[in-house]
Design a protein around this motif. Structure first.
Motif, short mmCIF file in Angstrom:
data_model
loop_
_atom_site.label_atom_id
_atom_site.label_comp_id
_atom_site.label_asym_id
_atom_site.label_seq_id
_atom_site.Cartn_x
_atom_site.Cartn_y
_atom_site.Cartn_z
N ASP A 14 0.64 -1.66 -0.19
CA ASP A 14 -0.10 -0.46 -0.15
C ASP A 14 0.97 0.97 0.11
N ASP A 25 3.08 1.98 -3.35
CA ASP A 25 1.67 1.62 -4.68
C ASP A 25 1.62 0.24 -5.66
N LEU A 38 -7.00 1.60 -9.19
CA LEU A 38 -6.57 3.47 -8.82
C LEU A 38 -6.52 3.95 -10.45
#
Length: 432
Positions: free
Chosen positions: A132, A135, A424
């Motif tokens: 996380d 990314d 995303l």
């Protein structure tokens, strides 16, 4: 080896919190997962990727970074005391461990890692945060699952705690891709954990076919030569290789020897090649059981051996037994078969896929010692049947290769990357 497209040359952060791939398999917490991690990492490196394996330091004398082979390194993260921590104590060290992983990335160029691949639920918790923060996609391999283990608990074993179940559920929800070793494990992830089947991928592990292979020449002559070299007795010989703990079921085979004796069948030598896991008294308890049922003279205990020596032990045995109560894959079964040794295994989990019943070995339903004794005795009394199974075992074992596993894993990494990018993009898409 297949050619490697440029975008497959990934930097992979592998996380393996509770056991180092450098540890000797067969004792403590070290087992098939250790082998899986280092062999997969090396196969990925052969195909152009760079793999950095993060594990918890368990000795002040261990170097911070160990280069295993070109493109593969192991980084030891200090998190809690070096010694004296049981695996069940490690959740309390995940914050410190994850901080160490993040500090390592912070010293790199931005965007250094392309994917996080976590092994076992503890690593999944750390990998969840790292992926996380960086990314990048989180790929997770369970190896074992609390709900599965608790559903098939061995006598005298303790159920996995609720905290682990919750932790596994969180990792399943967070992962961009989940890797199962067999279709059965994939079904368990979906049915027992509610995993999105589109994110579950089956990638069978491999075996080092340069190391684990039949010997040169007549199999009986090879077996005899290996026994002389290893100091093993003549006569029927059955081998158990692995950690000595209730989950792995070595007690089933000890009691099967007594059942064979009571039925008037020839009792083989049982070699247990492994160390205690979970309970330091596990070996003494197994010896005590053998004495109690009257087969102590047929039990040989030997410490685990390096993998470079393990193939010789497999080739020395008439049969290899894998009586586990649950097993996500069963690497021992694959390695033994690759050496041309038939396997008698419990019909559970991944063993149902790895062992081809009636072709490379025999699957036994349940853990009743009398049933195991009958199967072993019948095979030991049938040399022609064992010779047929030897040939099938060698074929079955040769079908597993690490380079194929690495190629399939790279496909998983790419798909997980695409899934994350799409997610995303959707999150940042302007609403009408």
């Amino acid at each position: 080896m297949p050619s490697v497209p440029p975008d497959d040359r990934l930097r992979v952060a592998m996380i393996c919190v509770h056991t180092s791939p450098l540890d000797q398999p067969g004792t403590g917490d070290a087992g098939g997962m250790n082998v899986y991690v280092v062999e997969l990492a090396q196969a990925l490196a052969r195909q152009g990727s760079e793999v950095e394996i993060f594990t918890r330091a368990t000795s002040s004398a261990t170097p911070e970074v160990v280069e295993v082979s070109p493109g593969v390194s192991v980084r030891h993260i200090t998190a809690g005391p070096f010694e004296g921590l049981d695996k069940n104590d490690l959740p309390g060290q995940l914050c410190a461990f994850t901080a160490g992983v993040l500090r390592t990335e912070a010293s790199r160029t931005a965007g250094w890692y392309d994917v996080v691949h976590a092994h076992y639920w503890l690593s999944g918790q750390a990998g969840f945060l790292a992926a996380d923060r960086w990314d990048v996609p989180l790929v997770h391999t369970m190896h074992t699952m609390a709900k599965v283990k608790n559903a098939y608990l061995a006598p005298g074993d303790h159920p996995e705690p609720r905290g682990r179940v919750i932790g596994e559920e969180q990792v399943v929800e967070a992962a961009d891709a989940l890797v199962a070793s067999t279709p059965a494990e994939a079904d368990e992830l979906v049915d027992m954990y509610g995993a999105d089947r589109r994110r579950v991928h089956v990638v069978p592990p491999g075996v080092d076919l340069r190391l684990f292979r039949p010997g040169d020449g007549d199999p009986d002559e090879v077996m005899a030569a290996e026994r002389v070299r290893l100091g093993l007795p003549d006569g029927p010989l059955v081998l158990f290789a692995g950690r000595v703990q209730p989950l792995k079921g070595p007690d089933v085979v000890v009691e099967a020897l007594a059942a064979m004796r009571d039925a008037g069948r020839t009792v083989p030598t049982l070699v247990v090649l492994g160390g205690p896991s979970g309970r330091p008294t596990a070996l003494r308890e197994l010896q005590a059981l053998a004495a109690q049922v009257g087969v102590a003279d047929h039990l040989v205990l030997h410490p685990p051996v390096p993998r470079t020596e393990l193939a010789g032990w497999f080739r020395a045995a008439d049969l290899v037994v894998v009586p586990s109560h649950s097993e996500s894959f069963g690497l021992v079964a694959v390695e033994a078969q690759a050496c041309g040794t038939p396997v008698v295994a419990a019909a559970v989990g991944g063993l149902r896929t790895v062992v081809r019943d009636g072709e490379s070995g025999v699957l036994v339903r349940g853990h009743e010692p009398a049933r195991w004794g009958q199967v072993l005795a019948d095979l030991l009394d049938a040399p022609e049947e064992r010779a047929r199974l030897r040939e099938g075992a060698a074929r079955a074992g040769a079908s597993f290769g690490w380079d194929e596993a690495a190629s399939a894993m790279l496909e998983v990494y790419r798909e997980a990357r695409d899934v994350r990018r799409a997610s995303l993009a959707a999150a940042h898409r302007p609403t009408a």
